[in-house]
Design a protein around this motif. Structure first.
Motif, PDB file in Angstrom:
ATOM      1  N   SER A 149       0.303   7.222  -6.546  1.00  0.00           N
ATOM      2  CA  SER A 149       0.613   8.406  -7.348  1.00  0.00           C
ATOM      3  C   SER A 149       0.280   9.554  -6.664  1.00  0.00           C
ATOM      4  CB  SER A 149      -0.504   7.929  -8.568  1.00  0.00           C
ATOM      5  OG  SER A 149      -1.920   8.102  -8.003  1.00  0.00           O
ATOM      6  N   ALA A 169       1.237   6.783 -16.127  1.00  0.00           N
ATOM      7  CA  ALA A 169       0.913   5.378 -16.575  1.00  0.00           C
ATOM      8  C   ALA A 169       0.197   4.376 -15.843  1.00  0.00           C
ATOM      9  CB  ALA A 169       2.373   4.931 -16.600  1.00  0.00           C
ATOM     10  N   LYS A 170      -0.357   5.334 -14.919  1.00  0.00           N
ATOM     11  CA  LYS A 170      -1.352   4.559 -13.782  1.00  0.00           C
ATOM     12  C   LYS A 170      -2.633   5.301 -13.818  1.00  0.00           C
ATOM     13  CE  LYS A 170      -2.099   3.460  -8.954  1.00  0.00           C
ATOM     14  NZ  LYS A 170      -1.773   3.774  -7.617  1.00  0.00           N
ATOM     15  N   PRO A 171      -3.887   4.228 -13.795  1.00  0.00           N
ATOM     16  CA  PRO A 171      -5.234   4.911 -13.767  1.00  0.00           C
ATOM     17  C   PRO A 171      -5.292   5.914 -12.640  1.00  0.00           C
ATOM     18  CG  PRO A 171      -5.165   2.404 -14.300  1.00  0.00           C
ATOM     19  CD  PRO A 171      -3.982   3.090 -13.938  1.00  0.00           C
ATOM     20  N   LYS A 231       4.437  -3.212 -10.104  1.00  0.00           N
ATOM     21  CA  LYS A 231       4.733  -2.391 -11.499  1.00  0.00           C
ATOM     22  C   LYS A 231       5.136  -3.631 -12.335  1.00  0.00           C
ATOM     23  CE  LYS A 231       9.420  -1.352  -9.934  1.00  0.00           C
ATOM     24  NZ  LYS A 231      10.521  -0.683  -9.765  1.00  0.00           N
ATOM     25  N   SER A 232       4.991  -3.225 -13.620  1.00  0.00           N
ATOM     26  CA  SER A 232       5.557  -4.127 -14.639  1.00  0.00           C
ATOM     27  C   SER A 232       7.126  -4.145 -14.504  1.00  0.00           C
ATOM     28  CB  SER A 232       5.251  -3.509 -16.090  1.00  0.00           C
ATOM     29  OG  SER A 232       5.983  -2.180 -16.221  1.00  0.00           O
ATOM     30  N   GLU A 274      -4.426  -1.441  -5.127  1.00  0.00           N
ATOM     31  CA  GLU A 274      -4.755  -0.114  -5.039  1.00  0.00           C
ATOM     32  C   GLU A 274      -3.962   1.197  -4.560  1.00  0.00           C
ATOM     33  OE1 GLU A 274      -8.544   2.528  -3.520  1.00  0.00           O
ATOM     34  OE2 GLU A 274      -8.824   0.681  -3.715  1.00  0.00           O
ATOM     35  N   ASP A 294       1.989   1.178 -11.683  1.00  0.00           N
ATOM     36  CA  ASP A 294       1.598   1.101 -13.252  1.00  0.00           C
ATOM     37  C   ASP A 294       0.626   0.290 -13.583  1.00  0.00           C
ATOM     38  OD1 ASP A 294       2.863  -1.247 -13.639  1.00  0.00           O
ATOM     39  OD2 ASP A 294       4.770  -0.146 -14.226  1.00  0.00           O
ATOM     40  N   ARG A 295       0.107   0.078 -14.841  1.00  0.00           N
ATOM     41  CA  ARG A 295      -0.881  -0.948 -15.281  1.00  0.00           C
ATOM     42  C   ARG A 295      -0.348  -2.432 -14.932  1.00  0.00           C
ATOM     43  NH1 ARG A 295      -5.157   1.622 -17.568  1.00  0.00           N
ATOM     44  NH2 ARG A 295      -4.750   3.786 -18.309  1.00  0.00           N
TER      45      ARG A 295
END
Length: 308
Positions: A74, A87-89, A257-258, A292, A297-298
């Motif tokens: 990110s 969309a990512k923490p 990623k999803s 990490e 994304d989640r």
């Protein structure tokens, strides 16, 4: 059949997983004095330019190897990163040192570059050769006409003599003449493009045949995790094969990623039969850091299973 070119994908997250496993396995296996034979069934071109047209077009190295250098995905200054950042923490503020396995892998990649630049990415044949000793041997197969020519030229620059043999043959069939190896120690890496569905079955058949020819060899299979039945069945069948043969196995997957998050490969896996006994602990430490650093994304995550 020959549409796939790894130059578009060099240094992506799948390469990070595959080559981290490869480096860790070879570092362990070369600790013993006896000669080691390494077989690479699909060698590709051997060396790739990350600043060339192919890699620049895909930008996959930006979300792979460069994340180990520049920090979490990110934080990358790419259009994809900006689009998916929300969309990512949020990543941890302070950059942490790389785990020993990831640092060893990155050190290998950096050894092919000067200074702090990251313009050249070595494929499996060059990573392997760099880690071998003078009495070890590497057999590399490549059928793609263009990549085979490039591989020949790139390997010639090493002046490795008899240590490295490049064969323009079908890697699924050609490996048979090298098993069992003279010193009874071998590592086989099988990572076809899987651009045709029959590759999945050929991988399964290859490993079954290898176990019959040389039951104590270490066999490492890379595969893409995509919405295709063959891709999901392959690790299950390899696990069944290993269990029936009474062999230890290790299965690691990395998802960045999803599956619905844009285009490109979302995940891949490595399945090893007769893996180095140290490898599971190494990956247990390294895989969370891969997520990490390269997770987009989640949906990012990993799995690590073993048996035998």
């Amino acid at each position: 059949m020959f549409s796939y070119r790894h130059a578009f994908h060099a240094g992506n997250h799948a390469d990070v997983l595959k080559h981290t496993v490869l480096v860790s396995a070879l570092q362990y296996m070369t600790e013993k004095d006896a000669a080691l034979t390494v077989i690479d069934t699909h060698g590709g071109a051997g060396l790739y330019r990350l600043d060339g047209d192919y890699a620049s077009t895909s930008g996959e190295a930006d979300t792979g190897i460069r994340c180990l250098v520049d920090g979490p995905f990110s934080a990358q200054n790419t259009a994809l990163a900006v689009k998916q950042a929300a969309a990512k923490p949020a990543p941890e503020a302070a950059a942490k040192p790389l785990t020993p396995a990831l640092q060893s892998y990155l050190d290998q990649i950096r050894s092919f570059n000067s200074g702090n630049s990251l313009k050249v990415y070595p494929g499996s044949p060059f990573i392997i050769q760099r880690l071998l000793r003078s009495h070890d041997r590497l057999k590399v197969f490549e059928l793609h006409p263009t990549d085979a020519r490039s591989l020949d030229g790139n390997i010639a620059q090493l002046e490795a003599g008899r240590q490295v043999a490049v064969l323009r043959e079908d890697g699924f069939e050609g490996v048979k003449k090298f098993l069992p190896p003279p010193a009874r120690r071998a590592l086989l890496l099988c990572d076809p493009s899987y651009e045709i569905k029959t590759d999945y079955l050929r991988v399964q058949d290859l490993i079954a045949d290898c176990l019959k020819r040389f039951a104590t060899g270490t066999y490492a299979v890379w595969y893409p995790i995509i919405p295709r039945p063959e891709a999901h069945d392959l690790p299950k069948r390899l696990k069944t094969m290993a269990n029936k043969a009474g062999k230890a196995w290790l299965h690691a997957t990395l998802t960045v990623k999803s599956g619905k998050a844009g285009s490109g490969l979302p995940a891949s896996g490595m399945f090893l039969i007769n893996p180095p006994f140290t490898l599971k602990a190494i990956l247990k430490e390294a895989l969370p850091q891969m997520v990490e650093l390269m997770g987009q994304d989640r949906g990012a995550g990993f799995t690590l299973d073993s048996g035998g």
